[in-house]
Design a protein around this motif. Structure first.
Motif, PDB file in Angstrom:
ATOM      1  N   LYS A 118       0.754  -1.063   0.057  1.00  0.00           N
ATOM      2  CA  LYS A 118      -0.033   0.130   0.053  1.00  0.00           C
ATOM      3  C   LYS A 118       0.804   1.146  -0.090  1.00  0.00           C
ATOM      4  CE  LYS A 118      -3.904  -1.997   2.196  1.00  0.00           C
ATOM      5  NZ  LYS A 118      -4.894  -2.167   3.683  1.00  0.00           N
ATOM      6  N   LEU A 119       1.893   1.072   0.561  1.00  0.00           N
ATOM      7  CA  LEU A 119       2.786   2.444   0.832  1.00  0.00           C
ATOM      8  C   LEU A 119       3.697   2.423  -0.123  1.00  0.00           C
ATOM      9  CD1 LEU A 119       3.410   2.556   4.556  1.00  0.00           C
ATOM     10  CD2 LEU A 119       1.801   4.036   3.292  1.00  0.00           C
ATOM     11  N   HIS A 120       3.793   1.405  -1.218  1.00  0.00           N
ATOM     12  CA  HIS A 120       4.875   1.175  -2.475  1.00  0.00           C
ATOM     13  C   HIS A 120       6.407   1.392  -2.005  1.00  0.00           C
ATOM     14  CE1 HIS A 120       1.357   2.075  -5.171  1.00  0.00           C
ATOM     15  NE2 HIS A 120       1.110   2.991  -4.421  1.00  0.00           N
ATOM     16  N   ALA A 121       6.661   0.482  -0.760  1.00  0.00           N
ATOM     17  CA  ALA A 121       7.732   0.239  -0.052  1.00  0.00           C
ATOM     18  C   ALA A 121       8.540  -0.987  -0.798  1.00  0.00           C
ATOM     19  CB  ALA A 121       7.779   0.137   1.396  1.00  0.00           C
ATOM     20  N   ARG A 122       9.804  -0.833  -1.152  1.00  0.00           N
ATOM     21  CA  ARG A 122      10.353  -2.077  -1.767  1.00  0.00           C
ATOM     22  C   ARG A 122      10.792  -3.001  -0.750  1.00  0.00           C
ATOM     23  NH1 ARG A 122      15.631  -3.739  -3.597  1.00  0.00           N
ATOM     24  NH2 ARG A 122      15.373  -4.827  -5.547  1.00  0.00           N
ATOM     25  N   ASP A 123      10.897  -2.531   0.133  1.00  0.00           N
ATOM     26  CA  ASP A 123      11.584  -3.629   1.374  1.00  0.00           C
ATOM     27  C   ASP A 123      11.180  -2.860   2.797  1.00  0.00           C
ATOM     28  OD1 ASP A 123      13.566  -1.960   1.553  1.00  0.00           O
ATOM     29  OD2 ASP A 123      14.770  -2.882   0.288  1.00  0.00           O
ATOM     30  N   ARG A 124      11.524  -3.589   3.966  1.00  0.00           N
ATOM     31  CA  ARG A 124      11.259  -3.111   5.224  1.00  0.00           C
ATOM     32  C   ARG A 124      12.195  -1.941   5.544  1.00  0.00           C
ATOM     33  NH1 ARG A 124       9.435  -7.697   8.803  1.00  0.00           N
ATOM     34  NH2 ARG A 124      10.466  -6.580  10.706  1.00  0.00           N
ATOM     35  N   ALA A 125      13.528  -1.657   4.850  1.00  0.00           N
ATOM     36  CA  ALA A 125      14.237  -0.460   5.121  1.00  0.00           C
ATOM     37  C   ALA A 125      13.393   0.690   4.545  1.00  0.00           C
ATOM     38  CB  ALA A 125      15.596  -0.505   4.385  1.00  0.00           C
ATOM     39  N   GLN A 126      12.992   0.600   3.601  1.00  0.00           N
ATOM     40  CA  GLN A 126      11.978   1.886   3.036  1.00  0.00           C
ATOM     41  C   GLN A 126      10.784   2.033   3.883  1.00  0.00           C
ATOM     42  OE1 GLN A 126      11.738   1.235  -1.350  1.00  0.00           O
ATOM     43  NE2 GLN A 126      13.303   2.825  -1.571  1.00  0.00           N
ATOM     44  N   LEU A 127      10.216   0.856   4.236  1.00  0.00           N
ATOM     45  CA  LEU A 127       9.048   0.989   4.951  1.00  0.00           C
ATOM     46  C   LEU A 127       9.221   1.768   6.331  1.00  0.00           C
ATOM     47  CD1 LEU A 127       6.197   0.034   5.242  1.00  0.00           C
ATOM     48  CD2 LEU A 127       6.808  -1.827   6.465  1.00  0.00           C
ATOM     49  N   VAL A 128      10.630   1.643   6.797  1.00  0.00           N
ATOM     50  CA  VAL A 128      10.821   2.416   8.046  1.00  0.00           C
ATOM     51  C   VAL A 128      11.221   3.936   7.748  1.00  0.00           C
ATOM     52  CG1 VAL A 128      12.902   2.692   9.599  1.00  0.00           C
ATOM     53  CG2 VAL A 128      12.418   0.426   9.190  1.00  0.00           C
ATOM     54  N   VAL A 129      11.829   4.220   6.560  1.00  0.00           N
ATOM     55  CA  VAL A 129      11.917   5.667   6.058  1.00  0.00           C
ATOM     56  C   VAL A 129      10.733   6.207   6.035  1.00  0.00           C
ATOM     57  CG1 VAL A 129      12.587   6.935   4.275  1.00  0.00           C
ATOM     58  CG2 VAL A 129      14.102   5.257   5.209  1.00  0.00           C
ATOM     59  N   LEU A 130       9.637   5.449   5.077  1.00  0.00           N
ATOM     60  CA  LEU A 130       8.392   6.163   5.088  1.00  0.00           C
ATOM     61  C   LEU A 130       7.611   6.236   6.455  1.00  0.00           C
ATOM     62  CD1 LEU A 130       7.154   3.935   1.933  1.00  0.00           C
ATOM     63  CD2 LEU A 130       7.738   6.337   2.044  1.00  0.00           C
ATOM     64  N   ALA A 131       7.866   5.527   7.152  1.00  0.00           N
ATOM     65  CA  ALA A 131       7.089   5.471   8.483  1.00  0.00           C
ATOM     66  C   ALA A 131       7.459   6.822   9.280  1.00  0.00           C
ATOM     67  CB  ALA A 131       7.290   4.307   9.507  1.00  0.00           C
ATOM     68  N   TYR A 132       8.654   6.957   9.089  1.00  0.00           N
ATOM     69  CA  TYR A 132       9.143   8.509   9.689  1.00  0.00           C
ATOM     70  C   TYR A 132       8.846   9.868   8.872  1.00  0.00           C
ATOM     71  CZ  TYR A 132      11.752   5.992  13.583  1.00  0.00           C
ATOM     72  OH  TYR A 132      11.922   5.180  14.441  1.00  0.00           O
ATOM     73  N   GLU A 133       8.965   9.680   7.546  1.00  0.00           N
ATOM     74  CA  GLU A 133       8.573  10.657   6.726  1.00  0.00           C
ATOM     75  C   GLU A 133       7.283  11.186   6.822  1.00  0.00           C
ATOM     76  OE1 GLU A 133      12.040  10.896   3.317  1.00  0.00           O
ATOM     77  OE2 GLU A 133      10.374   9.449   2.881  1.00  0.00           O
ATOM     78  N   SER A 134       6.432  10.176   6.930  1.00  0.00           N
ATOM     79  CA  SER A 134       4.914  10.395   6.872  1.00  0.00           C
ATOM     80  C   SER A 134       4.542  10.952   8.169  1.00  0.00           C
ATOM     81  CB  SER A 134       4.203   9.090   6.526  1.00  0.00           C
ATOM     82  OG  SER A 134       4.171   7.818   7.566  1.00  0.00           O
ATOM     83  N   GLY A 135       5.233  10.545   9.137  1.00  0.00           N
ATOM     84  CA  GLY A 135       4.898  11.075  10.777  1.00  0.00           C
ATOM     85  C   GLY A 135       4.081   9.922  11.319  1.00  0.00           C
ATOM     86  N   LEU A 136       3.919   8.748  10.729  1.00  0.00           N
ATOM     87  CA  LEU A 136       3.094   7.692  11.225  1.00  0.00           C
ATOM     88  C   LEU A 136       4.059   7.406  12.753  1.00  0.00           C
ATOM     89  CD1 LEU A 136       1.208   5.368  11.331  1.00  0.00           C
ATOM     90  CD2 LEU A 136       2.678   3.996   9.995  1.00  0.00           C
ATOM     91  N   VAL A 137       5.454   7.372  12.645  1.00  0.00           N
ATOM     92  CA  VAL A 137       6.131   7.056  13.771  1.00  0.00           C
ATOM     93  C   VAL A 137       6.964   8.638  14.056  1.00  0.00           C
ATOM     94  CG1 VAL A 137       8.140   5.874  14.913  1.00  0.00           C
ATOM     95  CG2 VAL A 137       6.543   4.689  13.146  1.00  0.00           C
ATOM     96  N   THR A 138       6.660   9.108  15.442  1.00  0.00           N
ATOM     97  CA  THR A 138       7.396  10.321  15.638  1.00  0.00           C
ATOM     98  C   THR A 138       8.545  10.092  16.586  1.00  0.00           C
ATOM     99  OG1 THR A 138       5.478  11.477  15.150  1.00  0.00           O
ATOM    100  CG2 THR A 138       7.146  12.521  16.359  1.00  0.00           C
ATOM    101  N   PRO A 139       9.819  10.180  16.365  1.00  0.00           N
ATOM    102  CA  PRO A 139      10.892   9.895  17.371  1.00  0.00           C
ATOM    103  C   PRO A 139      10.873  10.847  18.439  1.00  0.00           C
ATOM    104  CG  PRO A 139      11.764  10.672  15.336  1.00  0.00           C
ATOM    105  CD  PRO A 139      10.231  10.605  15.085  1.00  0.00           C
ATOM    106  N   ARG A 140      11.210  10.684  19.621  1.00  0.00           N
ATOM    107  CA  ARG A 140      11.334  11.631  20.571  1.00  0.00           C
ATOM    108  C   ARG A 140      12.793  12.168  20.740  1.00  0.00           C
ATOM    109  NH1 ARG A 140       7.868   9.073  25.463  1.00  0.00           N
ATOM    110  NH2 ARG A 140       5.861   8.987  24.490  1.00  0.00           N
TER     111      ARG A 140
END
Length: 220
Positions: free
Chosen positions: A196-218
């Motif tokens: 759904k997010l058009h991520a090629r693999d888990r590494a890109q999924l991690v990047v997308l998670a942060y870039e989209s704001g789905l995960v917000t680091p403290r």
């Protein structure tokens, strides 16, 4: 058998990595290349499971080579792990966005190198701990990417939860334990989210998670 291609312009690095990997019964180094262009040609010829590639090389650098591998449908099963002399530099984000499945420093200890190859071969994201910490910190100050949010609304609640846990560095087994589901179900949630997010693999999924704001680091 995990088939590995080594791409580095330093013969000593290639020979050292080859010697270490040759000690493992389940890993085979199928070829070596001294620059990115040669690495691309050998990747298409041998179709390795893993390409260990230096980030800075003549002719074609590691990032561009990674981008071309990721863009080629015939190489969809090839996982690229970037090698660098530095714990973190300006190329990390570019390498992950280009399609790298992992990012390792060259002073990695032998056991960790072998572990990294096996992790990347099964499709998991692989980042050196020092790189992961700095990568996450980088996102604290960055604005959200509108491109990265594409497809985010299509995720189910469980898929969002799984992506969040992937971004925290958890394995499928750990995600399954946290979500109280089977590892197979956890993998299914992750794979659907990647589609759904058009991520090629888990590494890109991690990047997308942060870039989209789905995960917000403290901030630490």
């Amino acid at each position: 058998m995990i088939r590995v291609l080594l791409v580095d312009d330093q013969p000593l690095i290639r020979s050292g990595f080859r010697a270490l990997l040759a000690l493992e019964d389940d890993i085979e180094v199928v070829a070596e290349a001294a620059d990115g262009a040669e690495g691309l040609a050998l990747t298409r010829q041998h179709l390795p499971d893993i390409v260990l590639i230096d980030i800075q090389m003549p002719v074609v650098d590691g990032i561009e080579a990674t981008r071309r591998i990721a863009a080629d449908p015939a190489l969809a099963q090839v996982h690229v792990v970037i090698l660098t002399n530095y714990g973190m530099d300006e190329y990390v984000l570019d390498a992950l966005r280009a399609g790298a499945a992992g990012f390792l420093v060259k002073d990695i200890v032998p056991d960790d190198l072998v572990y990294a190859v096996r992790v990347a071969a099964r499709g998991d994201a692989l980042l050196a701990p020092s790189i992961t910490r700095k990568l996450i910190n980088r996102y604290v100050a960055q604005p959200l990417s509108t491109v990265a949010t594409t497809g985010l609304d299509e995720l189910t609640g469980r898929e969002r939860e799984a992506v969040t846990l992937v971004a925290q560095g958890l394995s499928n087994d750990q995600i399954a334990d946290r979500m109280v589901i089977s590892p197979l179900t956890a993998k299914t949630h992750i794979n659907r989210a990647m589609t759904k997010l058009h991520a090629r693999d888990r590494a890109q999924l991690v990047v997308l998670a942060y870039e989209s704001g789905l995960v917000t680091p403290r901030k630490s």
